[in-house]
Design a protein around this motif. Structure first.
Motif, PDB file in Angstrom:
ATOM      1  N   ALA A   1     -10.594  45.060  78.253  1.00  0.00           N
ATOM      2  CA  ALA A   1      -9.854  44.188  79.179  1.00  0.00           C
ATOM      3  C   ALA A   1     -10.686  42.957  79.537  1.00  0.00           C
ATOM      4  O   ALA A   1     -10.153  41.849  79.638  1.00  0.00           O
ATOM      5  CB  ALA A   1      -9.465  44.964  80.429  1.00  0.00           C
ATOM      6  N   GLN A   2     -11.986  43.138  79.712  1.00  0.00           N
ATOM      7  CA  GLN A   2     -12.879  42.012  80.009  1.00  0.00           C
ATOM      8  C   GLN A   2     -12.848  40.999  78.866  1.00  0.00           C
ATOM      9  O   GLN A   2     -12.806  39.787  79.100  1.00  0.00           O
ATOM     10  CB  GLN A   2     -14.297  42.519  80.239  1.00  0.00           C
ATOM     11  N   LYS A   3     -12.863  41.482  77.630  1.00  0.00           N
ATOM     12  CA  LYS A   3     -12.826  40.575  76.473  1.00  0.00           C
ATOM     13  C   LYS A   3     -11.521  39.791  76.438  1.00  0.00           C
ATOM     14  O   LYS A   3     -11.517  38.594  76.131  1.00  0.00           O
ATOM     15  CB  LYS A   3     -12.998  41.349  75.161  1.00  0.00           C
ATOM     16  N   VAL A   4     -10.408  40.436  76.782  1.00  0.00           N
ATOM     17  CA  VAL A   4      -9.126  39.727  76.836  1.00  0.00           C
ATOM     18  C   VAL A   4      -9.202  38.637  77.901  1.00  0.00           C
ATOM     19  O   VAL A   4      -8.758  37.510  77.677  1.00  0.00           O
ATOM     20  CB  VAL A   4      -7.952  40.700  77.098  1.00  0.00           C
ATOM     21  N   GLY A   5      -9.792  38.952  79.039  1.00  0.00           N
ATOM     22  CA  GLY A   5      -9.958  37.956  80.091  1.00  0.00           C
ATOM     23  C   GLY A   5     -10.828  36.790  79.649  1.00  0.00           C
ATOM     24  O   GLY A   5     -10.487  35.629  79.886  1.00  0.00           O
ATOM     25  N   GLU A   6     -11.948  37.093  79.012  1.00  0.00           N
ATOM     26  CA  GLU A   6     -12.845  36.036  78.532  1.00  0.00           C
ATOM     27  C   GLU A   6     -12.143  35.136  77.518  1.00  0.00           C
ATOM     28  O   GLU A   6     -12.248  33.902  77.599  1.00  0.00           O
ATOM     29  CB  GLU A   6     -14.086  36.658  77.879  1.00  0.00           C
ATOM     30  N   GLU A   7     -11.436  35.754  76.585  1.00  0.00           N
ATOM     31  CA  GLU A   7     -10.738  34.959  75.568  1.00  0.00           C
ATOM     32  C   GLU A   7      -9.600  34.149  76.184  1.00  0.00           C
ATOM     33  O   GLU A   7      -9.315  33.038  75.731  1.00  0.00           O
ATOM     34  CB  GLU A   7     -10.218  35.869  74.441  1.00  0.00           C
ATOM     35  N   SER A   8      -8.980  34.681  77.225  1.00  0.00           N
ATOM     36  CA  SER A   8      -7.931  33.926  77.934  1.00  0.00           C
ATOM     37  C   SER A   8      -8.506  32.657  78.542  1.00  0.00           C
ATOM     38  O   SER A   8      -7.936  31.568  78.395  1.00  0.00           O
ATOM     39  CB  SER A   8      -7.309  34.777  79.038  1.00  0.00           C
ATOM     40  N   VAL A   9      -9.627  32.807  79.216  1.00  0.00           N
ATOM     41  CA  VAL A   9     -10.270  31.656  79.848  1.00  0.00           C
ATOM     42  C   VAL A   9     -10.688  30.631  78.789  1.00  0.00           C
ATOM     43  O   VAL A   9     -10.457  29.419  78.962  1.00  0.00           O
ATOM     44  CB  VAL A   9     -11.487  32.100  80.696  1.00  0.00           C
ATOM     45  N   GLU A  10     -11.268  31.097  77.695  1.00  0.00           N
ATOM     46  CA  GLU A  10     -11.692  30.179  76.636  1.00  0.00           C
ATOM     47  C   GLU A  10     -10.494  29.455  76.016  1.00  0.00           C
ATOM     48  O   GLU A  10     -10.577  28.262  75.701  1.00  0.00           O
ATOM     49  CB  GLU A  10     -12.481  30.940  75.571  1.00  0.00           C
ATOM     50  N   THR A  11      -9.369  30.147  75.885  1.00  0.00           N
ATOM     51  CA  THR A  11      -8.160  29.523  75.361  1.00  0.00           C
ATOM     52  C   THR A  11      -7.650  28.448  76.315  1.00  0.00           C
ATOM     53  O   THR A  11      -7.284  27.344  75.887  1.00  0.00           O
ATOM     54  CB  THR A  11      -7.064  30.587  75.116  1.00  0.00           C
ATOM     55  N   ILE A  12      -7.670  28.737  77.588  1.00  0.00           N
ATOM     56  CA  ILE A  12      -7.228  27.767  78.604  1.00  0.00           C
ATOM     57  C   ILE A  12      -8.122  26.536  78.585  1.00  0.00           C
ATOM     58  O   ILE A  12      -7.635  25.402  78.620  1.00  0.00           O
ATOM     59  CB  ILE A  12      -7.219  28.425  80.001  1.00  0.00           C
TER      60      ILE A  12
ATOM     61  N   LEU B   1      -7.887  35.540  71.303  1.00  0.00           N
ATOM     62  CA  LEU B   1      -7.148  36.154  72.410  1.00  0.00           C
ATOM     63  C   LEU B   1      -6.126  37.145  71.879  1.00  0.00           C
ATOM     64  O   LEU B   1      -6.030  38.288  72.350  1.00  0.00           O
ATOM     65  CB  LEU B   1      -6.461  35.071  73.248  1.00  0.00           C
ATOM     66  N   PHE B   2      -5.355  36.751  70.894  1.00  0.00           N
ATOM     67  CA  PHE B   2      -4.325  37.614  70.337  1.00  0.00           C
ATOM     68  C   PHE B   2      -4.936  38.870  69.718  1.00  0.00           C
ATOM     69  O   PHE B   2      -4.437  39.984  69.914  1.00  0.00           O
ATOM     70  CB  PHE B   2      -3.506  36.840  69.305  1.00  0.00           C
ATOM     71  N   PHE B   3      -6.024  38.701  68.991  1.00  0.00           N
ATOM     72  CA  PHE B   3      -6.729  39.826  68.372  1.00  0.00           C
ATOM     73  C   PHE B   3      -7.176  40.843  69.424  1.00  0.00           C
ATOM     74  O   PHE B   3      -6.934  42.047  69.302  1.00  0.00           O
ATOM     75  CB  PHE B   3      -7.922  39.288  67.584  1.00  0.00           C
ATOM     76  N   HIS B   4      -7.808  40.351  70.480  1.00  0.00           N
ATOM     77  CA  HIS B   4      -8.291  41.250  71.524  1.00  0.00           C
ATOM     78  C   HIS B   4      -7.127  41.868  72.303  1.00  0.00           C
ATOM     79  O   HIS B   4      -7.213  43.005  72.758  1.00  0.00           O
ATOM     80  CB  HIS B   4      -9.283  40.523  72.439  1.00  0.00           C
ATOM     81  N   TYR B   5      -6.031  41.132  72.436  1.00  0.00           N
ATOM     82  CA  TYR B   5      -4.834  41.665  73.082  1.00  0.00           C
ATOM     83  C   TYR B   5      -4.288  42.850  72.277  1.00  0.00           C
ATOM     84  O   TYR B   5      -3.904  43.877  72.858  1.00  0.00           O
ATOM     85  CB  TYR B   5      -3.789  40.557  73.224  1.00  0.00           C
ATOM     86  N   LEU B   6      -4.281  42.738  70.958  1.00  0.00           N
ATOM     87  CA  LEU B   6      -3.832  43.851  70.121  1.00  0.00           C
ATOM     88  C   LEU B   6      -4.728  45.076  70.302  1.00  0.00           C
ATOM     89  O   LEU B   6      -4.243  46.207  70.344  1.00  0.00           O
ATOM     90  CB  LEU B   6      -3.797  43.440  68.648  1.00  0.00           C
ATOM     91  N   ILE B   7      -6.020  44.852  70.439  1.00  0.00           N
ATOM     92  CA  ILE B   7      -6.952  45.959  70.679  1.00  0.00           C
ATOM     93  C   ILE B   7      -6.666  46.586  72.041  1.00  0.00           C
ATOM     94  O   ILE B   7      -6.649  47.817  72.178  1.00  0.00           O
ATOM     95  CB  ILE B   7      -8.416  45.489  70.562  1.00  0.00           C
ATOM     96  N   LEU B   8      -6.413  45.761  73.042  1.00  0.00           N
ATOM     97  CA  LEU B   8      -6.086  46.272  74.374  1.00  0.00           C
ATOM     98  C   LEU B   8      -4.809  47.108  74.330  1.00  0.00           C
ATOM     99  O   LEU B   8      -4.753  48.200  74.910  1.00  0.00           O
ATOM    100  CB  LEU B   8      -5.937  45.118  75.366  1.00  0.00           C
TER     101      LEU B   8
END
Length: 93
Positions: A36-47, A65-72
């Motif tokens: 979940a932390q990785k999804v958050g980090e990638e979200s911020v980087e995407t923004i 972000l999408f890759f880590h979302y699939l893992i989540l």
């Protein structure tokens, strides 16, 4: 769509058949909080890249972000198809 199914299958395989060399296996081993932390980090980087208007970096971060979302999703026992069905139901409503 077929590539997404293939990617989900790879993620599921790494979850069910851990490999020491696999980044995905390492994330699963660290648990839901790290995923979940990785999804958050990638979200911020995407923004950030969206605001900076660097299209190439934006797309790279969007892919991460999408890759880590699939893992989540997989860590929660869910699939992208289930998410898409919810969106489809909302469209009807």
């Amino acid at each position: 769509i077929s590539y997404l199914r293939e990617l989900e299958a790879i993620i599921e395989d790494r979850q069910n058949n851990p490999s020491k060399e696999s980044y995905i296996t390492g994330l699963f081993a660290k648990g839901i909080n790290k995923i979940a932390q990785k999804v958050g980090e990638e979200s911020v980087e995407t923004i950030i890249e969206a605001i900076e208007e660097n299209e190439e970096l934006f797309m790279e971060e969007a892919a991460d972000l999408f890759f880590h979302y699939l893992i989540l999703l997989k860590s929660k026992g869910k699939s992208l198809e289930e998410v898409l069905l919810i969106l489809e139901d909302r469209k009807r409503g």
